[in-house]
Scaffold this motif. Structure first.
Motif, short mmCIF file in Angstrom:
data_model
loop_
_atom_site.label_atom_id
_atom_site.label_comp_id
_atom_site.label_asym_id
_atom_site.label_seq_id
_atom_site.Cartn_x
_atom_site.Cartn_y
_atom_site.Cartn_z
N PRO A 32 -1.18 4.23 -15.46
CA PRO A 32 -1.37 5.57 -14.90
C PRO A 32 -1.66 5.55 -13.41
N ALA A 33 -1.50 6.71 -12.79
CA ALA A 33 -1.79 6.84 -11.35
C ALA A 33 -3.20 6.34 -11.09
N GLY A 34 -3.39 5.66 -10.01
CA GLY A 34 -4.72 5.16 -9.66
C GLY A 34 -4.94 3.73 -10.11
N LYS A 46 0.84 -1.21 0.00
CA LYS A 46 0.00 0.00 0.00
C LYS A 46 0.86 1.25 0.00
N HIS A 47 1.89 1.22 0.84
CA HIS A 47 2.78 2.37 0.96
C HIS A 47 3.52 2.63 -0.36
N ASP A 48 4.09 1.58 -0.94
CA ASP A 48 4.82 1.69 -2.22
C ASP A 48 3.90 2.24 -3.31
N GLN A 49 2.69 1.70 -3.35
CA GLN A 49 1.74 2.12 -4.39
C GLN A 49 1.37 3.58 -4.21
N GLU A 50 1.14 3.96 -2.96
CA GLU A 50 0.76 5.34 -2.68
C GLU A 50 1.85 6.30 -3.16
N GLY A 73 5.49 0.03 -7.14
CA GLY A 73 6.19 1.17 -6.55
C GLY A 73 7.37 1.72 -7.31
N LEU A 74 7.23 1.93 -8.59
CA LEU A 74 8.31 2.62 -9.31
C LEU A 74 7.72 3.38 -10.49
#
Ligand code: 7TS
Length: 413
Positions: A331-333, A306-310, A339-340
């Motif tokens: 794309p974002a979302g 979750k943290h990496d994705q955020e 996470g990159l």
């Protein structure tokens, strides 16, 4: 699920993060290349060498027993880390690269013949292309690829039916792409392959330390990953394989440790995993890896994901707001963005971006990321890449994007 960690406090576990580079606080965004190591892992290595160092599986003295116990406990811990049914299915290797080479050299040599097809994707790391090309040169096996649709890094699954011919014997694909940051639907693809009797391998180099991994839920036959990308030491990696498949495979290298009896003419080999671990292994590596796995699972890989994705969504959005930038991957979302973030500035070489960012204390990677065929397909030579881990913060992303903005200004954009 583990409670939400205090991410800022976790940074204190990483001595290396607390330094200046070129007079600026280090912002380490090259985690896809290798992660940093927490104190606990460093301490486990030091403790092993200060107290327990001996060779494994042979001594009958106290230190050898301790070293062996530590080495084999790491194997059991690794099985738990990926929910493998048995520790006997865990082979220690040097890393993802060696794990895939082992499968190509043993399973591939035994089970594939001229005309058979190894199906990969166009986004594979060189380590999941070149071993199959080498095998193809030796045996006449063919290599085919599931296409990538474009900059978003999606696999073109409309082509799958046509690609899954009766000649396909192996599907080998990356879980999370190191150059696109896309999470592939590996469980779905392995299920389709399984129905057709196709053996499957998942390259988990970018996934194992970033999200919960359950090889039984994925339904693959082999899973490979590297210790150094998941807070463990360099030089240690893992190959998981189904027991019945491993025990039907010929040995990888010959030597000590992997034999039952040796005569001048004939040798009997141990079953897996020892059959595939010839010679004195890296002993401190699994011990450090064990500490890394305990450390990550205390944080909770569902939290890390979750943290990496955020951070990745946040970075993607901020970069997308700049002019003259080309972004790669979902794309974002998108739920399948890992996470990159890979990107290119108009008329600025990725190496210049990385060099200038380094002057500002920001560690990025620029290049083809060992995915040269994909770069060619997308019509680029290289990209710049920021890759995140749980110890990175939004403030670091802000500083990184600010540096990119400064680089653009430097180039008159
Ligand atoms: N597969 C993937 C998806 C990878 O990202 C890497 C390394 C490998 C395999 C090979 O792992 P190794 O530990 O055996 O070297 N990727 C990268 C990278 O993106 N930047 O440096 C190494």
């Amino acid at each position: 699920m583990s409670s939400i960690p205090n991410w800022q406090a976790l940074r204190q576990d990483f001595p290396i993060l607390n330094q200046q580079v070129h007079g600026k606080p280090l912002i380490y965004l090259d985690n896809a290349a290798t992660s940093q190591k927490p104190r606990r892992v460093i301490d486990a290595l030091v403790h092993y060498y200060e107290h327990d160092n001996a060779n494994v599986h042979r001594g009958i003295h106290e230190l050898s027993n301790r070293a062996t116990a530590g080495f084999e406990a790491a194997r059991t811990r690794t099985a738990k880390f990926i929910n493998a049914p048995s520790a006997e299915e865990i082979i220690f290797t040097r890393g993802t690269t060696e794990s895939i080479n082992l499968v190509a050299a043993t399973w591939g040599a035994k089970n594939l013949k001229a005309g058979d097809v190894v199906l990969l994707t166009e986004m594979e790391h060189h380590s999941n292309i070149v071993p199959w090309q080498l095998l193809a040169q030796r045996t006449g096996v063919k290599v085919a690829y599931i296409p990538v649709t474009g900059d978003d890094g999606a696999l073109d699954l409309t082509k799958l039916d046509a690609l899954l011919t009766p000649q396909v014997k192996l599907l080998s694909l990356v879980h999370i792409s190191n150059s696109m940051g896309v999470l592939n639907p590996v469980a779905e693809l392995c299920a389709r392959a399984r129905k057709l009797g196709i053996t499957t391998l998942v390259d988990g180099a970018q996934s194992a330390g970033h999200l919960p991994v359950d090889v039984q839920a994925i339904g693959c036959d082999f899973f490979a990953f590297s210790g150094h990308k998941i807070c463990g030491p360099t030089g240690i990696g893992v190959l998981w394989g189904r027991q019945e498949i491993l025990n039907a495979m010929p040995p990888y290298q010959g030597g000590g440790e992997m034999i039952l009896t040796v005569g001048y003419d004939k040798t009997e080999f141990k079953p897996a995993p020892h059959r595939f671990e010839a010679g004195t292994p890296d002993i401190s590596g699994p011990i450090g890896l064990h500490a890394a796995m305990d450390y990550l699972d205390a944080i909770g890989r569902e939290n890390i994901w979750k943290h990496d994705q955020e951070l990745a969504h946040y970075a993607y959005e901020k970069l997308a707001a700049l002019n003259h930038i080309r972004l790669f991957g979902p794309p974002a979302g998108s739920p399948n963005r890992a996470g990159l973030v890979s990107f290119l500035l108009k008329d600025v070489h990725a190496h210049d971006v990385v060099t200038l960012a380094d002057q500002a204390g920001v560690a990025l990677r620029g290049g083809h990321h060992c995915t040269q065929p994909l770069m060619h397909k997308l019509g680029v030579e290289s990209t710049a890449r920021a890759s995140f881990y749980f110890y990175n913060t939004k403030a670091e992303v802000d500083a990184f994007v600010e540096v990119i903005r400064e680089i653009q200004k430097f180039f008159g954009q």
